[in-house]
Design a protein around this motif. Structure first.
Motif, PDB file in Angstrom:
ATOM      1  N   ALA A  34      10.032   9.672   1.554  1.00 47.90           N
ATOM      2  CA  ALA A  34       9.202   8.473   1.684  1.00 47.90           C
ATOM      3  C   ALA A  34       9.476   7.815   3.038  1.00 47.90           C
ATOM      4  CB  ALA A  34       9.506   7.492   0.560  1.00 47.90           C
ATOM      5  N   PHE A  56      -4.519   7.036  -0.431  1.00 48.37           N
ATOM      6  CA  PHE A  56      -3.704   6.013  -1.069  1.00 48.37           C
ATOM      7  C   PHE A  56      -3.527   6.285  -2.554  1.00 48.37           C
ATOM      8  CE2 PHE A  56      -5.187   3.910   2.768  1.00 48.37           C
ATOM      9  CZ  PHE A  56      -3.996   3.344   3.218  1.00 48.37           C
ATOM     10  N   LEU A  57      -2.355   5.948  -3.024  1.00 46.49           N
ATOM     11  CA  LEU A  57      -2.081   6.085  -4.454  1.00 46.49           C
ATOM     12  C   LEU A  57      -2.950   5.102  -5.225  1.00 46.49           C
ATOM     13  CD1 LEU A  57      -0.072   7.338  -6.624  1.00 46.49           C
ATOM     14  CD2 LEU A  57       1.133   5.151  -6.430  1.00 46.49           C
ATOM     15  N   LYS A  58      -3.557   5.577  -6.304  1.00 46.14           N
ATOM     16  CA  LYS A  58      -4.357   4.700  -7.154  1.00 46.14           C
ATOM     17  C   LYS A  58      -3.534   4.261  -8.356  1.00 46.14           C
ATOM     18  CE  LYS A  58      -8.620   7.189  -5.979  1.00 46.14           C
ATOM     19  NZ  LYS A  58      -9.211   6.201  -5.045  1.00 46.14           N
ATOM     20  N   ASN A  59      -3.963   3.163  -8.950  1.00 45.65           N
ATOM     21  CA  ASN A  59      -3.194   2.597 -10.052  1.00 45.65           C
ATOM     22  C   ASN A  59      -3.042   3.539 -11.237  1.00 45.65           C
ATOM     23  OD1 ASN A  59      -2.541   0.153  -8.898  1.00 45.65           O
ATOM     24  ND2 ASN A  59      -4.484  -0.796  -9.513  1.00 45.65           N
ATOM     25  N   GLU A  60      -4.022   4.402 -11.438  1.00 46.47           N
ATOM     26  CA  GLU A  60      -4.018   5.214 -12.664  1.00 46.47           C
ATOM     27  C   GLU A  60      -3.491   6.632 -12.457  1.00 46.47           C
ATOM     28  OE1 GLU A  60      -6.578   4.094 -11.026  1.00 46.47           O
ATOM     29  OE2 GLU A  60      -8.011   5.730 -10.670  1.00 46.47           O
ATOM     30  N   GLU A  61      -2.780   6.878 -11.372  1.00 47.31           N
ATOM     31  CA  GLU A  61      -2.245   8.219 -11.139  1.00 47.31           C
ATOM     32  C   GLU A  61      -0.809   8.141 -10.629  1.00 47.31           C
ATOM     33  OE1 GLU A  61      -4.725   9.935  -8.095  1.00 47.31           O
ATOM     34  OE2 GLU A  61      -4.032   8.506  -6.575  1.00 47.31           O
ATOM     35  N   ASN A  62      -0.045   9.206 -10.856  1.00 53.26           N
ATOM     36  CA  ASN A  62       1.280   9.254 -10.271  1.00 53.26           C
ATOM     37  C   ASN A  62       1.219   9.951  -8.911  1.00 53.26           C
ATOM     38  OD1 ASN A  62       1.418  12.057 -10.640  1.00 53.26           O
ATOM     39  ND2 ASN A  62       2.323  11.840 -12.674  1.00 53.26           N
ATOM     40  N   LEU A  63       2.360  10.061  -8.243  1.00 48.32           N
ATOM     41  CA  LEU A  63       2.347  10.576  -6.869  1.00 48.32           C
ATOM     42  C   LEU A  63       1.916  12.036  -6.807  1.00 48.32           C
ATOM     43  CD1 LEU A  63       5.600   8.836  -5.591  1.00 48.32           C
ATOM     44  CD2 LEU A  63       3.312   8.511  -4.621  1.00 48.32           C
ATOM     45  N   ASP A  64       2.395  12.849  -7.744  1.00 53.50           N
ATOM     46  CA  ASP A  64       1.995  14.262  -7.739  1.00 53.50           C
ATOM     47  C   ASP A  64       0.483  14.391  -7.899  1.00 53.50           C
ATOM     48  OD1 ASP A  64       4.640  14.859  -7.531  1.00 53.50           O
ATOM     49  OD2 ASP A  64       4.826  15.854  -9.474  1.00 53.50           O
ATOM     50  N   ILE A 110       3.622   2.273   3.067  1.00 52.66           N
ATOM     51  CA  ILE A 110       4.683   3.248   2.817  1.00 52.66           C
ATOM     52  C   ILE A 110       3.993   4.571   2.542  1.00 52.66           C
ATOM     53  CG2 ILE A 110       6.713   3.781   1.422  1.00 52.66           C
ATOM     54  CD1 ILE A 110       6.746   1.001   2.671  1.00 52.66           C
ATOM     55  N   GLN A 127       7.177  17.115  -3.247  1.00 48.68           N
ATOM     56  CA  GLN A 127       7.429  15.825  -2.593  1.00 48.68           C
ATOM     57  C   GLN A 127       8.742  15.923  -1.839  1.00 48.68           C
ATOM     58  OE1 GLN A 127       7.913  12.229  -5.160  1.00 48.68           O
ATOM     59  NE2 GLN A 127       9.467  11.750  -3.667  1.00 48.68           N
ATOM     60  N   GLN A 162      18.311   8.525   0.797  1.00 46.94           N
ATOM     61  CA  GLN A 162      17.131   8.501  -0.063  1.00 46.94           C
ATOM     62  C   GLN A 162      16.892   9.904  -0.589  1.00 46.94           C
ATOM     63  OE1 GLN A 162      13.248   7.338   1.775  1.00 46.94           O
ATOM     64  NE2 GLN A 162      12.505   8.975   0.472  1.00 46.94           N
ATOM     65  N   ASP A 193      -5.678   0.106  -3.780  1.00 44.46           N
ATOM     66  CA  ASP A 193      -4.727  -0.489  -4.717  1.00 44.46           C
ATOM     67  C   ASP A 193      -3.374  -0.699  -4.048  1.00 44.46           C
ATOM     68  OD1 ASP A 193      -6.644  -0.278  -6.699  1.00 44.46           O
ATOM     69  OD2 ASP A 193      -5.939   1.691  -7.369  1.00 44.46           O
ATOM     70  N   VAL A 241       4.573   8.475   1.022  1.00 44.94           N
ATOM     71  CA  VAL A 241       5.381   9.516   0.395  1.00 44.94           C
ATOM     72  C   VAL A 241       4.793  10.855   0.822  1.00 44.94           C
ATOM     73  CG1 VAL A 241       6.149  10.522  -1.766  1.00 44.94           C
ATOM     74  CG2 VAL A 241       5.945   8.035  -1.546  1.00 44.94           C
ATOM     75  N   LEU A 251       0.857  -1.178   0.000  1.00 51.42           N
ATOM     76  CA  LEU A 251       0.000   0.000   0.000  1.00 51.42           C
ATOM     77  C   LEU A 251       0.892   1.226   0.000  1.00 51.42           C
ATOM     78  CD1 LEU A 251      -2.701  -0.907   2.649  1.00 51.42           C
ATOM     79  CD2 LEU A 251      -3.094  -0.341   0.240  1.00 51.42           C
ATOM     80  N   LEU A 252       0.619   2.143  -0.909  1.00 50.76           N
ATOM     81  CA  LEU A 252       1.428   3.350  -0.977  1.00 50.76           C
ATOM     82  C   LEU A 252       0.530   4.555  -0.720  1.00 50.76           C
ATOM     83  CD1 LEU A 252       4.244   4.357  -1.390  1.00 50.76           C
ATOM     84  CD2 LEU A 252       3.859   4.391  -3.841  1.00 50.76           C
ATOM     85  N   ARG A 275       3.281  -1.324 -13.774  1.00 50.36           N
ATOM     86  CA  ARG A 275       3.297  -0.088 -13.026  1.00 50.36           C
ATOM     87  C   ARG A 275       4.170  -0.263 -11.769  1.00 50.36           C
ATOM     88  NH1 ARG A 275       0.406   4.091 -10.003  1.00 50.36           N
ATOM     89  NH2 ARG A 275       1.826   5.768 -10.457  1.00 50.36           N
TER      90      ARG A 275
END
Lengths: 229, 229
Positions: A80, A49-57, A93, A77, B77, B9, A95, A12-13, B91
């Motif tokens: 992490a 939580f980060l979703k599969n279809e997006e980047n961190l920003d 984790i 950013q 890091q 996700d 970020v 999980l991110l 991904r």
DNA sequence: TCAAAAGTGTTCACCGTACACCCATGG
DNA sequence: CCATGGGTGTACGGTGAACACTTTTGA
């Protein structure tokens, strides 16, 4: 999906966000009362939580916009966090990002003040998980960045007085600055536009308002200019 | 596992590592020929996936130690890369670290030189994925850090000459420095031990060897000392 | 007229930078 | 004895820091 990576662990991110604001007096952070377990009811950074279809920003932007209704916010950013038991519910984790927003232009706006609240850095409550450490690191990054990039203006209204600017730097750097030295240093940078207009709130004489001249700044950058407070 | 997060996700989280080295002449990075798909046969940073039972620092240490056999290496890091298609296979988010090692003390050691090779930054090959951007960012972080923390010594043997130290700073900062100014600045810092011993390789006169005095540095830190090159 | 904040210059210490010659030694 | 790299000091300009008085005007 079956591929060369398929035997690897997935995690999980999360994205957590330190939202800095300035009210003319103190440097503040926006916190929320967490409304789900674990640690429901405690103060927390906003996150998701980060979703599969997006980047961190994009995730950070989404999380921020969901809470505050704000777009076009300065974010960066910065680290992490990955300690094994940082979230007791499940291995996560995170970020971390920090965001700079101008409180006054938005405080009667979209921020859900039923769950969210501004705290002065000095008397902010203890936060869940490792969020206190995130804040520490964000503050230290912010201190450094404001000395070398003109990001302080993100915390001020578009029009601001020299004194507001000085107060901002004093709260971020956590020390008193000399008015004459500060003014002449800022003027020497030559990246502000002095308006005809005055702010009459703070005194009888009134004090001139300024804009940050972003175009001029970027022009000067090309010519080797170095921003330094 | 079923919990409050179970609908979220999960992602593959990688750790990639920019390994810097210094041979007395040039700043170098250690690259490997990738031996699996995708991009098999191309040059790449070393990396690996985060495992459930370790944090990011541990993963970076493991990855580095696996390739080089080295422990106790300075690592930091510096950024998480998350572009959606950065890895065409699947991904993947990558958290990047840089490491500083002393080439000479280890080049006939454990580094698997069949798959790994040192490249001068200037003539390094193009790397897979977004690894070139990782290197850029690592270099810029390294430049900044070496100016404000005594981490340059991690790239030198324990005993080094003043000229080696200057060459190191010149390659990292990518500019010539003045010998007298450099020497007196370093001496003023007062964190080196000048040994009785001389290095006789480089000249007939011989040049004194120095150690970095880490204890003294940490003592001075407590008294408000600021490292600055 | 007075209280309260705005606006404005100078001096000095220190730091960064430019710059060149003598020393020690092995061959 | 000489060629090669090692080691060392000074002068100057610029920057950062300390410091106080006058101006404006609404009440």
């Amino acid at each position: 999906m079956l591929n060369n990576y398929s035997k690897e662990d997935k995690v999980l991110l999360a994205v957590d966000c330190i939202i800095f604001g300035f009210d003319g007096e103190d440097l503040k952070i926006l916190l929320i009362k967490r409304d789900f377990e674990p640690e429901k009811g405690k103060w927390s950074l906003i996150g998701g939580f980060l979703k599969n279809e997006e980047n961190l920003d994009q995730a950070a932007t989404r999380v921020l916009s969901h809470l505050t209704g704000l777009d076009n916010v300065y974010m960066e950013q910065f680290y992490a966090f990955s300690k094994l038991d940082r979230d007791p519910e499940e291995r996560t984790i995170s970020v971390a990002y920090y965001a700079l927003i101008d409180i006054d232009s938005h405080n009667n706006g979209a921020i859900h003040l039923d769950t969210a609240k501004w705290f002065s850095l000095k008397n902010a409550p203890n936060l869940i998980f490792d969020h206190d450490r995130m804040v520490e690191r964000a503050v230290s990054r912010l201190k450094h960045r404001t000395k070398t990039k003109p990001i302080g203006f993100e915390l001020l209204p578009e029009k601001f007085t020299m004194l507001q600017l000085q107060n901002l730097y004093e709260s971020i750097l956590n020390k008193k600055l000399d008015k004459r030295n500060f003014t002449s240093k800022i003027n020497a940078l030559d990246i502000l536009i002095k308006l005809k207009e005055k702010d009459m709130e703070s005194s009888k004489k009134g004090s001139y308002l300024y804009n940050f001249d972003s175009d001029k700044y970027h022009e000067k950058l090309k010519e080797g200019f170095v921003f330094k407070i």
